[in-house]
Design a protein around this motif. Structure first.
Motif, PDB file in Angstrom:
ATOM      1  N   LYS A  51      44.534  42.213  38.091  1.00 34.65           N
ATOM      2  CA  LYS A  51      44.719  41.222  37.091  1.00 34.65           C
ATOM      3  C   LYS A  51      44.693  39.842  37.550  1.00 34.65           C
ATOM      4  O   LYS A  51      45.515  39.263  38.306  1.00 34.65           O
ATOM      5  CB  LYS A  51      46.219  41.605  36.253  1.00 34.65           C
ATOM      6  N   GLU A  96      40.826  52.580  38.255  1.00 35.70           N
ATOM      7  CA  GLU A  96      42.150  52.285  38.508  1.00 35.70           C
ATOM      8  C   GLU A  96      42.480  51.059  39.315  1.00 35.70           C
ATOM      9  O   GLU A  96      43.866  50.953  39.414  1.00 35.70           O
ATOM     10  CB  GLU A  96      42.627  53.499  39.077  1.00 35.70           C
ATOM     11  N   THR A 123      42.454  36.802  33.090  1.00 34.83           N
ATOM     12  CA  THR A 123      43.437  36.525  32.295  1.00 34.83           C
ATOM     13  C   THR A 123      43.082  35.414  31.280  1.00 34.83           C
ATOM     14  O   THR A 123      41.985  34.861  31.594  1.00 34.83           O
ATOM     15  CB  THR A 123      44.793  36.343  32.789  1.00 34.83           C
ATOM     16  N   LYS A 178      53.695  39.755  36.920  1.00 34.45           N
ATOM     17  CA  LYS A 178      52.347  39.972  36.008  1.00 34.45           C
ATOM     18  C   LYS A 178      52.461  41.677  35.663  1.00 34.45           C
ATOM     19  O   LYS A 178      51.495  41.871  34.769  1.00 34.45           O
ATOM     20  CB  LYS A 178      51.128  39.730  37.180  1.00 34.45           C
ATOM     21  N   ASP A 179      53.500  42.512  36.142  1.00 34.28           N
ATOM     22  CA  ASP A 179      53.370  43.787  35.422  1.00 34.28           C
ATOM     23  C   ASP A 179      54.290  44.036  34.217  1.00 34.28           C
ATOM     24  O   ASP A 179      54.003  44.903  33.580  1.00 34.28           O
ATOM     25  CB  ASP A 179      53.934  44.387  36.569  1.00 34.28           C
ATOM     26  N   PRO A 184      51.671  44.173  30.854  1.00 35.72           N
ATOM     27  CA  PRO A 184      51.162  45.393  30.591  1.00 35.72           C
ATOM     28  C   PRO A 184      52.455  46.534  30.368  1.00 35.72           C
ATOM     29  O   PRO A 184      52.025  47.684  29.544  1.00 35.72           O
ATOM     30  CB  PRO A 184      50.487  45.932  32.023  1.00 35.72           C
ATOM     31  N   ASN A 215      39.954  50.854  24.522  1.00 38.80           N
ATOM     32  CA  ASN A 215      39.555  49.646  25.196  1.00 38.80           C
ATOM     33  C   ASN A 215      38.274  49.174  25.029  1.00 38.80           C
ATOM     34  O   ASN A 215      37.779  48.061  24.703  1.00 38.80           O
ATOM     35  CB  ASN A 215      40.414  49.350  26.547  1.00 38.80           C
ATOM     36  N   SER A 217      41.122  46.070  30.676  1.00 32.76           N
ATOM     37  CA  SER A 217      41.616  46.927  31.925  1.00 32.76           C
ATOM     38  C   SER A 217      43.036  47.219  31.968  1.00 32.76           C
ATOM     39  O   SER A 217      43.779  48.188  32.244  1.00 32.76           O
ATOM     40  CB  SER A 217      41.141  46.279  33.097  1.00 32.76           C
ATOM     41  N   HIS A 218      43.758  46.267  31.336  1.00 34.38           N
ATOM     42  CA  HIS A 218      45.394  46.445  31.295  1.00 34.38           C
ATOM     43  C   HIS A 218      45.904  46.489  29.874  1.00 34.38           C
ATOM     44  O   HIS A 218      47.315  46.522  29.875  1.00 34.38           O
ATOM     45  CB  HIS A 218      45.869  45.226  32.044  1.00 34.38           C
ATOM     46  N   THR A 258      41.140  41.308  30.932  1.00 30.56           N
ATOM     47  CA  THR A 258      42.478  41.862  31.128  1.00 30.56           C
ATOM     48  C   THR A 258      42.832  42.886  29.859  1.00 30.56           C
ATOM     49  O   THR A 258      43.378  43.951  30.075  1.00 30.56           O
ATOM     50  CB  THR A 258      43.406  41.016  31.423  1.00 30.56           C
TER      51      THR A 258
END
Length: 304
Positions: free
Chosen positions: A86, A82, A105, A260-261, A264, A38, A30-31, A27
Motif C-alpha cells: 500500500k 498477496e 493511495t 496503514k493497516d 483495510p 475488486n 488490492s486492499h 489501493t
C-alpha cells in the motif's frame, strides 16, 4: 514528463491528442475489496468513464515504473497478489527502487497524476483524521496532498470510519476548496449526509471546471475536493452504519491494529458485519463518482 512514467497505448494517445483523462487509484483494488468483486469493479469503473466521454487511467507501481493505465493482466495481478504494498507518499521511492508491486493511495495517485499532466481523479472516499486523532495524530497523507497537488478529487466524502468534523477542519486550515455536488453537507461515504456542512454547493460539473480553470490562471497550488453523495437507493443510513463502525473500532483496538493497516481492517469488518451490504454500497458509489468525474474531465478539457 518523469522518465519513470509508463503509459498504456489508450492513455498515451489520449494525452497526445489532448483528450480528457480520469485517473483511478489501485489501493481500492488490492486492499479495499475482495476478489473477484475488486477486479470486476475496476473494469466496470473504467468502462463508465469511457461511456461518459473520457479515458480511464488506473495507476499502480510495477517493476520500478509508475504505470498510468493498466492492462487486464495488470488488474488481475493487483486484485489477486498477496504481496501488494500500500503505497503512500512516504513509500513511493522505496517501492520504485525495489521494483516491488505497489497499489497507490489517494495521495500517491494524485502525485503521479500531476506528473502525467492529468487533472481529474476518481476514488471512493478520501482518508482523513482518524477518530481519536487529536491524541494519536493519525492523519492520512491524503489531506496534505490535497493541500499541495493540483488535482481535482471526486469522492463520496471521507471514509465513514474517520472523524469527519476534524477532517473538514484540517482541509479548511490547509485551504483546500471543498464542493458538494448537489448537496449542502459532507457525504459520509456509505451515507448521503452528515452533520458537517459543506461551504460550496454546485449543481453542475461545469461550475467546478471553471473554478479549476480560474485557479490555473491565478497560479494557485493545491487540489479540489468534489464530494458526491452515494445514490439514495444504495445508501446505508448514518445511524445504522455508525453503530457498526463503533463495533469494528472496538475490535480493531482489541486486535492492536493501527497505522496503514487500520483502514483495510475496518472496511473488512464492516463488510462482514453488514453481510456484504457495505461492499455493494462501496461499489455503487465508485460507479457514481466515475460518471461525475468523467463529466468534470470533459468540461475542464473543453475550457482548455
Amino acid at each position: 514528463m518523469n522518465e519513470l512514467l509508463s503509459f498504456n497505448p489508450e492513455v498515451q494517445e489520449a494525452i497526445e491528442k489532448n483528450k480528457p483523462v480520469v485517473v483511478l487509484e489501485s489501493t481500492i483494488i488490492s486492499h479495499g475489496m475482495p476478489y473477484p468483486q475488486n477486479v470486476e469493479m475496476a473494469k466496470e469503473t473504467e468502462q463508465i468513464i469511457r461511456d461518459n466521454g473520457a479515458v480511464p487511467a488506473t495507476i499502480a507501481v510495477m517493476n520500478g515504473e509508475l504505470k498510468v493505465g493498466l492492462t487486464e493482466e495488470d488488474l488481475e495481478t493487483l486484485a489477486t497478489a498477496e504481496d501488494v504494498a500500500k503505497v503512500s507518499r512516504r513509500d513511493l521511492a522505496k517501492i520504485v527502487a525495489e521494483k516491488s508491486l505497489g497499489a497507490t493511495t489517494v495521495a500517491t495517485t494524485m502525485m503521479i497524476a500531476k506528473m502525467a499532466g492529468v487533472k481529474v481523479f476518481v476514488t471512493g472516499g478520501i482518508g482523513g483524521v482518524h477518530r481519536g486523532g487529536e491524541v494519536t495524530m493519525d492523519i492520512s497523507a491524503d489531506l496534505e496532498e490535497l493541500a499541495q497537488t493540483d488535482v481535482a478529487v471526486v469522492c463520496a466524502g471521507a471514509k465513514a470510519i474517520l472523524d469527519l468534523g476534524r477532517t473538514m477542519e484540517y482541509l479548511e486550515t490547509k485551504g483546500v476548496p471543498v464542493f458538494g455536488y448537489r448537496t449542502d453537507s459532507l457525504p459520509a461515504f456509505y451515507s448521503r449526509e452528515s452533520e458537517i456542512a459543506i461551504p460550496n454547493r454546485i449543481e453542475d460539473t461545469e461550475e467546478l471546471a471553471k473554478v479549476m480553470a480560474a485557479s490555473d490562471q491565478l497560479g494557485l497550488k493545491g487540489g479540489y475536493l468534489l464530494a458526491n453523495p452515494v445514490p439514495a437507493e444504495h445508501e446505508i443510513p448514518h445511524k445504522e452504519i455508525d453503530a457498526i463502525i463503533n463495533e469494528a473500532l472496538k475490535e480493531e483496538k482489541e486486535a492492536g491494529i493501527s497505522g496503514k493497516d487500520s483502514t483495510p481492517f475496518l472496511l473488512g469488518k464492516i463488510v462482514e458485519k453488514t453481510e456484504g451490504r457495505s461492499l455493494e454500497t462501496n461499489i455503487q458509489l465508485v460507479y457514481n463518482n466515475a460518471k461525475v468525474g468523467a463529466e468534470l474531465a470533459v468540461k475542464y478539457n473543453e475550457l482548455n
